[in-house]
Design a protein around this motif. Structure first.
Motif, PDB file in Angstrom:
ATOM      1  N   ASN A 241      -0.787  18.818 -10.351  1.00  0.00           N
ATOM      2  CA  ASN A 241       0.119  17.383 -10.243  1.00  0.00           C
ATOM      3  C   ASN A 241       1.385  17.952 -10.932  1.00  0.00           C
ATOM      4  OD1 ASN A 241      -1.197  17.477  -7.345  1.00  0.00           O
ATOM      5  ND2 ASN A 241      -3.025  15.464  -8.379  1.00  0.00           N
ATOM      6  N   ALA A 242       2.259  16.852 -10.257  1.00  0.00           N
ATOM      7  CA  ALA A 242       3.075  16.790 -10.839  1.00  0.00           C
ATOM      8  C   ALA A 242       3.406  15.066 -11.060  1.00  0.00           C
ATOM      9  CB  ALA A 242       4.726  17.376 -10.832  1.00  0.00           C
ATOM     10  N   PHE A 243       3.929  15.008 -12.174  1.00  0.00           N
ATOM     11  CA  PHE A 243       4.220  12.918 -12.367  1.00  0.00           C
ATOM     12  C   PHE A 243       4.876  13.362 -13.208  1.00  0.00           C
ATOM     13  CE2 PHE A 243      -0.330  14.429 -12.694  1.00  0.00           C
ATOM     14  CZ  PHE A 243      -0.792  13.269 -12.320  1.00  0.00           C
ATOM     15  N   VAL A 244       5.855  12.136 -12.175  1.00  0.00           N
ATOM     16  CA  VAL A 244       7.463  11.779 -12.302  1.00  0.00           C
ATOM     17  C   VAL A 244       7.534   9.974 -12.483  1.00  0.00           C
ATOM     18  CG1 VAL A 244       9.382  11.950 -11.501  1.00  0.00           C
ATOM     19  CG2 VAL A 244       7.658  13.961 -11.015  1.00  0.00           C
ATOM     20  N   ARG A 250       9.552   0.620 -10.916  1.00  0.00           N
ATOM     21  CA  ARG A 250       8.301   1.188 -11.814  1.00  0.00           C
ATOM     22  C   ARG A 250       7.278   1.696 -11.506  1.00  0.00           C
ATOM     23  NH1 ARG A 250       8.118  -5.516 -13.532  1.00  0.00           N
ATOM     24  NH2 ARG A 250       5.855  -5.073 -13.413  1.00  0.00           N
ATOM     25  N   SER A 251       6.953   2.700 -10.902  1.00  0.00           N
ATOM     26  CA  SER A 251       6.268   4.091 -10.868  1.00  0.00           C
ATOM     27  C   SER A 251       5.983   4.977 -11.237  1.00  0.00           C
ATOM     28  CB  SER A 251       5.635   3.714  -9.069  1.00  0.00           C
ATOM     29  OG  SER A 251       7.127   4.488  -8.458  1.00  0.00           O
ATOM     30  N   LEU A 252       4.766   5.712 -10.939  1.00  0.00           N
ATOM     31  CA  LEU A 252       4.675   7.716 -10.691  1.00  0.00           C
ATOM     32  C   LEU A 252       4.771   7.979  -9.704  1.00  0.00           C
ATOM     33  CD1 LEU A 252       2.598   8.121 -14.128  1.00  0.00           C
ATOM     34  CD2 LEU A 252       4.859   7.454 -13.869  1.00  0.00           C
ATOM     35  N   SER A 253       5.676   9.390  -8.964  1.00  0.00           N
ATOM     36  CA  SER A 253       5.074   9.867  -7.623  1.00  0.00           C
ATOM     37  C   SER A 253       4.877  10.784  -7.967  1.00  0.00           C
ATOM     38  CB  SER A 253       7.300  10.404  -7.129  1.00  0.00           C
ATOM     39  OG  SER A 253       7.795   9.364  -6.917  1.00  0.00           O
ATOM     40  N   VAL A 254       3.527  10.678  -7.149  1.00  0.00           N
ATOM     41  CA  VAL A 254       2.723  12.128  -7.431  1.00  0.00           C
ATOM     42  C   VAL A 254       2.911  13.408  -6.651  1.00  0.00           C
ATOM     43  CG1 VAL A 254       0.393  12.764  -8.014  1.00  0.00           C
ATOM     44  CG2 VAL A 254       1.211  10.640  -8.886  1.00  0.00           C
ATOM     45  N   PHE A 255       3.229  14.621  -6.866  1.00  0.00           N
ATOM     46  CA  PHE A 255       3.481  15.789  -5.571  1.00  0.00           C
ATOM     47  C   PHE A 255       2.579  17.061  -6.176  1.00  0.00           C
ATOM     48  CE2 PHE A 255       7.425  15.844  -8.407  1.00  0.00           C
ATOM     49  CZ  PHE A 255       7.939  17.142  -7.572  1.00  0.00           C
ATOM     50  N   ARG A 256       1.743  17.413  -5.293  1.00  0.00           N
ATOM     51  CA  ARG A 256       1.689  18.646  -5.620  1.00  0.00           C
ATOM     52  C   ARG A 256       2.374  19.853  -6.205  1.00  0.00           C
ATOM     53  NH1 ARG A 256      -1.275  17.733  -0.997  1.00  0.00           N
ATOM     54  NH2 ARG A 256      -0.174  18.682   0.422  1.00  0.00           N
ATOM     55  N   LEU A 257       1.716  20.833  -6.539  1.00  0.00           N
ATOM     56  CA  LEU A 257       2.856  22.148  -7.153  1.00  0.00           C
ATOM     57  C   LEU A 257       2.513  22.850  -6.145  1.00  0.00           C
ATOM     58  CD1 LEU A 257       1.304  22.038 -11.242  1.00  0.00           C
ATOM     59  CD2 LEU A 257       3.872  20.985 -10.333  1.00  0.00           C
TER      60      LEU A 257
END
Length: 322
Positions: A241-244, A250-257
């Protein structure tokens, strides 16, 4: 919060590009500490990751911002935008070893994993400089786009990427000749740029367009754009995953590589900025400027499970795990 809000505006006026390529810690070695640049405190704090406590604080004048580790992690290199400096910290002795003037408004920083050369982005100078840490001197300079911020280096040490915020572009630099060999247009105002494991793609966090540009490094073009939260800043990779970090959300967006599809949004502290994953992919650490904390994210549960109180104004841009 009034003081923090004012301080944030002042800091951003000076250091609006503090974002970066969040490299993993050295493969095969367990991380024990985090070295967190605290801009408002003029210091670098050392956090024991087992106890999640700040156990030391090293005075570094000049509003320290960016940070990168030497390949052996025996030195932490810190940029000081107000002091136009690069500061080398002996990580075992926990003290400043040397300082060097590198140019106007140094912020982004990365280390070549093969040669140990230190690369610094001079925001006001529109340039990337290369520093020989053994000789403690600048060896090369190259002009890039306007207001360079984050820097990333390929695993083989041959290519340097610079996120040129005011040019809405990523510059490509040949590490051997230290010449700019190309430019890739991305979203609005890229801050952090990171290269995924394997080195095929780079990811640029675009703070104004609220998205991440996915770059095919072989083709030298953007192949996809991923929408994330408000004011994305830095990118790290773990468990596929990528963590942004989303500063204003106030958050991290997580998406699959694999397919760039969203996974979740993780609530974190106020104004998350610097981010780095451990080499085994089990945890991601995030510095939250507004709350003066370093948070740990469990990458299996995708939840924040611990935090450490740190000194005022943590940025932790770059590679800060040791």
């Amino acid at each position: 919060m009034a003081r923090k809000g004012l301080a944030r505006r002042v800091a951003l006026a000076v250091a609006l590009c503090i974002a970066g390529a969040a490299a993993p810690a050295v493969a095969g070695e367990a991380v024990r500490e985090a070295f967190v640049t605290s801009q408002l405190a003029d210091s670098v704090g050392v956090v024991d990751l087992a106890t999640m406590k700040q156990v030391a604080e090293i005075a570094v004048t000049g509003k320290p911002a960016g940070i990168a580790m030497s390949p052996q992690r025996d030195f932490a290199y810190v940029t000081t935008p107000d002091g136009n400096g690069l500061v080398a910290i002996d990580t075992s002795a926990r003290k400043v070893a040397w300082r060097l003037n590198v140019g106007k408004g140094p912020l982004g920083i990365a280390v070549n994993p093969r040669t140990g050369a230190v690369y610094v982005a001079n925001w006001y100078g529109d340039e990337i400089v290369s520093v020989d840490p053994k000789a403690q001197q600048v060896t090369h300079r190259v002009k890039v786009g306007r207001a360079p911020s984050g820097i990333a280096v390929t695993e083989d040490g041959t290519t340097i990427l610079s996120a040129d915020r005011e040019s809405d572009a990523i510059s490509i630099i040949d590490a051997t000749s230290f010449k700019r060999t190309g430019e890739i247009k991305v979203g609005e105002h890229p801050f952090g740029v990171a290269i995924e494991p394997g080195g095929r793609r780079a990811f640029a966090a675009n703070v104004v367009s609220n998205d991440v540009s996915v770059i095919d490094l072989g083709a030298r073009k953007v192949t996809a754009t991923v929408k994330v939260g408000a004011r994305p800043y830095g990118v790290a990779f773990a468990n596929g995953n990528a963590f942004v970090t989303n500063q204003a959300a106030r958050s991290l967006s997580v998406f699959r590589l694999s397919d760039l599809q969203p996974v979740t949004s993780i609530p974190v502290g106020d104004y998350p900025e610097g981010i780095q994953a451990t080499s085994d992919g089990t945890a991601v650490y995030v510095a939250c400027w507004g709350d003066n904390i370093l948070q740990r994210i469990d990458t299996s549960t995708l939840k924040a499970d611990a935090k450490a109180e740190v000194s005022d104004g943590p940025r932790a841009f770059g590679a800060f795990l040791r």
